[in-house]
Design a protein around this motif. Structure first.
Motif, PDB file in Angstrom:
ATOM      1  N   ALA A   1       3.968  -1.845  59.003  1.00  0.00           N
ATOM      2  CA  ALA A   1       3.103  -3.021  59.060  1.00  0.00           C
ATOM      3  C   ALA A   1       3.212  -3.746  60.401  1.00  0.00           C
ATOM      4  N   SER A   2       4.301  -3.531  61.122  1.00  0.00           N
ATOM      5  CA  SER A   2       4.509  -4.226  62.386  1.00  0.00           C
ATOM      6  C   SER A   2       3.711  -3.543  63.494  1.00  0.00           C
ATOM      7  N   VAL A   3       3.002  -4.349  64.261  1.00  0.00           N
ATOM      8  CA  VAL A   3       2.282  -3.807  65.414  1.00  0.00           C
ATOM      9  C   VAL A   3       3.042  -4.067  66.714  1.00  0.00           C
ATOM     10  N   MET A   4       4.132  -4.817  66.611  1.00  0.00           N
ATOM     11  CA  MET A   4       4.923  -5.087  67.800  1.00  0.00           C
ATOM     12  C   MET A   4       5.616  -3.811  68.245  1.00  0.00           C
ATOM     13  N   PRO A   5       5.502  -3.487  69.521  1.00  0.00           N
ATOM     14  CA  PRO A   5       6.159  -2.266  70.006  1.00  0.00           C
ATOM     15  C   PRO A   5       7.676  -2.420  70.021  1.00  0.00           C
ATOM     16  N   GLU A   6       8.361  -1.310  69.876  1.00  0.00           N
ATOM     17  CA  GLU A   6       9.809  -1.292  70.028  1.00  0.00           C
ATOM     18  C   GLU A   6      10.097  -1.220  71.525  1.00  0.00           C
TER      19      GLU A   6
ATOM     20  N   HIS B   1      -2.519  -9.291  61.852  1.00  0.00           N
ATOM     21  CA  HIS B   1      -1.632 -10.427  61.578  1.00  0.00           C
ATOM     22  C   HIS B   1      -1.389 -11.160  62.885  1.00  0.00           C
ATOM     23  N   PRO B   2      -1.438 -12.489  62.869  1.00  0.00           N
ATOM     24  CA  PRO B   2      -1.218 -13.222  64.125  1.00  0.00           C
ATOM     25  C   PRO B   2       0.214 -13.016  64.624  1.00  0.00           C
ATOM     26  N   PRO B   3       0.388 -12.948  65.933  1.00  0.00           N
ATOM     27  CA  PRO B   3       1.735 -12.829  66.488  1.00  0.00           C
ATOM     28  C   PRO B   3       2.556 -14.076  66.160  1.00  0.00           C
ATOM     29  N   ALA B   4       3.843 -13.909  66.077  1.00  0.00           N
ATOM     30  CA  ALA B   4       4.736 -15.029  65.769  1.00  0.00           C
ATOM     31  C   ALA B   4       4.703 -16.069  66.879  1.00  0.00           C
ATOM     32  N   ASP B   5       4.917 -17.316  66.483  1.00  0.00           N
ATOM     33  CA  ASP B   5       5.101 -18.405  67.434  1.00  0.00           C
ATOM     34  C   ASP B   5       6.551 -18.318  67.889  1.00  0.00           C
ATOM     35  N   LEU B   6       6.763 -17.844  69.091  1.00  0.00           N
ATOM     36  CA  LEU B   6       8.113 -17.626  69.597  1.00  0.00           C
ATOM     37  C   LEU B   6       8.794 -18.908  70.033  1.00  0.00           C
ATOM     38  N   THR B   7       8.075 -20.022  70.057  1.00  0.00           N
ATOM     39  CA  THR B   7       8.681 -21.296  70.445  1.00  0.00           C
ATOM     40  C   THR B   7       9.361 -21.975  69.261  1.00  0.00           C
ATOM     41  N   ARG B   8       9.210 -21.420  68.076  1.00  0.00           N
ATOM     42  CA  ARG B   8       9.769 -22.043  66.868  1.00  0.00           C
ATOM     43  C   ARG B   8      10.777 -21.140  66.142  1.00  0.00           C
ATOM     44  N   ILE B   9      11.344 -20.191  66.876  1.00  0.00           N
ATOM     45  CA  ILE B   9      12.340 -19.303  66.263  1.00  0.00           C
ATOM     46  C   ILE B   9      13.529 -20.117  65.757  1.00  0.00           C
ATOM     47  N   SER B  10      14.053 -21.008  66.570  1.00  0.00           N
ATOM     48  CA  SER B  10      15.193 -21.834  66.163  1.00  0.00           C
ATOM     49  C   SER B  10      14.831 -22.711  64.968  1.00  0.00           C
TER      50      SER B  10
ATOM     51  N   HIS C   1       1.631 -12.807  72.556  1.00  0.00           N
ATOM     52  CA  HIS C   1       2.239 -14.104  72.255  1.00  0.00           C
ATOM     53  C   HIS C   1       1.748 -15.217  73.168  1.00  0.00           C
ATOM     54  N   GLY C   2       1.019 -14.885  74.234  1.00  0.00           N
ATOM     55  CA  GLY C   2       0.462 -15.893  75.130  1.00  0.00           C
ATOM     56  C   GLY C   2       1.479 -16.425  76.123  1.00  0.00           C
ATOM     57  N   THR C   3       0.992 -17.086  77.157  1.00  0.00           N
ATOM     58  CA  THR C   3       1.881 -17.603  78.193  1.00  0.00           C
ATOM     59  C   THR C   3       2.823 -18.672  77.659  1.00  0.00           C
ATOM     60  N   SER C   4       2.399 -19.412  76.649  1.00  0.00           N
ATOM     61  CA  SER C   4       3.250 -20.463  76.092  1.00  0.00           C
ATOM     62  C   SER C   4       4.139 -19.963  74.966  1.00  0.00           C
ATOM     63  N   GLY C   5       3.903 -18.752  74.464  1.00  0.00           N
ATOM     64  CA  GLY C   5       4.731 -18.192  73.405  1.00  0.00           C
ATOM     65  C   GLY C   5       4.302 -18.536  71.993  1.00  0.00           C
ATOM     66  N   ILE C   6       3.154 -19.203  71.839  1.00  0.00           N
ATOM     67  CA  ILE C   6       2.762 -19.649  70.498  1.00  0.00           C
ATOM     68  C   ILE C   6       1.920 -18.625  69.729  1.00  0.00           C
ATOM     69  N   GLY C   7       1.659 -17.474  70.327  1.00  0.00           N
ATOM     70  CA  GLY C   7       0.923 -16.425  69.619  1.00  0.00           C
ATOM     71  C   GLY C   7      -0.556 -16.397  69.926  1.00  0.00           C
TER      72      GLY C   7
ATOM     73  N   GLY D   1      -2.109 -15.092  72.765  1.00  0.00           N
ATOM     74  CA  GLY D   1      -2.432 -14.211  73.880  1.00  0.00           C
ATOM     75  C   GLY D   1      -3.784 -13.559  73.709  1.00  0.00           C
ATOM     76  N   PRO D   2      -4.324 -12.974  74.757  1.00  0.00           N
ATOM     77  CA  PRO D   2      -5.659 -12.377  74.704  1.00  0.00           C
ATOM     78  C   PRO D   2      -5.793 -11.235  73.693  1.00  0.00           C
ATOM     79  N   ALA D   3      -4.723 -10.543  73.379  1.00  0.00           N
ATOM     80  CA  ALA D   3      -4.795  -9.447  72.408  1.00  0.00           C
ATOM     81  C   ALA D   3      -4.618  -9.926  70.967  1.00  0.00           C
ATOM     82  N   ALA D   4      -4.213 -11.164  70.776  1.00  0.00           N
ATOM     83  CA  ALA D   4      -3.907 -11.682  69.439  1.00  0.00           C
ATOM     84  C   ALA D   4      -5.108 -11.645  68.501  1.00  0.00           C
ATOM     85  N   ALA D   5      -6.279 -11.923  69.026  1.00  0.00           N
ATOM     86  CA  ALA D   5      -7.480 -11.976  68.186  1.00  0.00           C
ATOM     87  C   ALA D   5      -7.795 -10.633  67.534  1.00  0.00           C
ATOM     88  N   GLY D   6      -7.390  -9.545  68.153  1.00  0.00           N
ATOM     89  CA  GLY D   6      -7.685  -8.220  67.617  1.00  0.00           C
ATOM     90  C   GLY D   6      -6.645  -7.687  66.649  1.00  0.00           C
ATOM     91  N   LEU D   7      -5.629  -8.480  66.347  1.00  0.00           N
ATOM     92  CA  LEU D   7      -4.563  -8.020  65.459  1.00  0.00           C
ATOM     93  C   LEU D   7      -4.823  -8.435  64.018  1.00  0.00           C
TER      94      LEU D   7
END
Length: 137
Positions: free
Chosen positions: A93-98, A58-67, A42-48, A50-56
């Motif tokens: 389908a989810s790659v996010m770890p539990e 599906h792009p990680p969620a933008d965590l700054t826009r949950i609200s 998700h990166g330091t700013s939370g927008i998705g 991060g360095p691992a995002a390019a290899g996924l």
């Protein structure tokens, strides 16, 4: 069984880093948990970004826009369920770890989960969700 040895100096530095990130009651601060478990995707700013995002796939969620995605309200219980993995169990389908097991260390706190019900919840899970609440745009 192979035993891994950590040099005493490395162990001391790691121990100091963990102590510096701990709250007075022993919980790890939300930002430190985010840095440990979330920043790679998700990166330091939370927008998705991060360095691992390019290899996924599906792009990680933008965590700054949950609200924003939830009508201006931060859905604390739903966010904690997603982080924990409870609402994603069986979702291949989810790659996010539990993270439920990783965050269960430490005390439990009572969290209102709706309809007047309070549920014992790992304080570290609450701290991470509170950190995410704090980075909303």
């Amino acid at each position: 069984m192979t035993k891994h040895l950590i040099a005493p100096g490395v162990a001391a530095v790691f121990g100091l880093a963990v102590l510096a990130a701990c709250a007075p009651d022993g919980r790890v601060a939300g930002r430190a948990l985010y840095d440990q478990y979330c920043v790679s995707c998700h990166g330091t700013s939370g927008i998705g970004d991060g360095p691992a995002a390019a290899g996924l796939d599906h792009p990680p969620a933008d965590l700054t826009r949950i609200s924003e995605r939830n009508g201006g309200t931060f859905p604390m219980v739903r966010v904690m369920s997603a982080i924990d993995g409870y609402t994603r169990r069986g979702d291949r389908a989810s790659v996010m770890p539990e993270l439920g097991v990783a965050l269960q260390e430490g005390p439990l706190v009572m969290v209102p989960t709706g309809d007047g019900v309070e549920t014992p919840t790992p304080a570290n899970l609450v701290a991470l969700a509170e950190y995410l609440r704090g980075i909303q745009r």
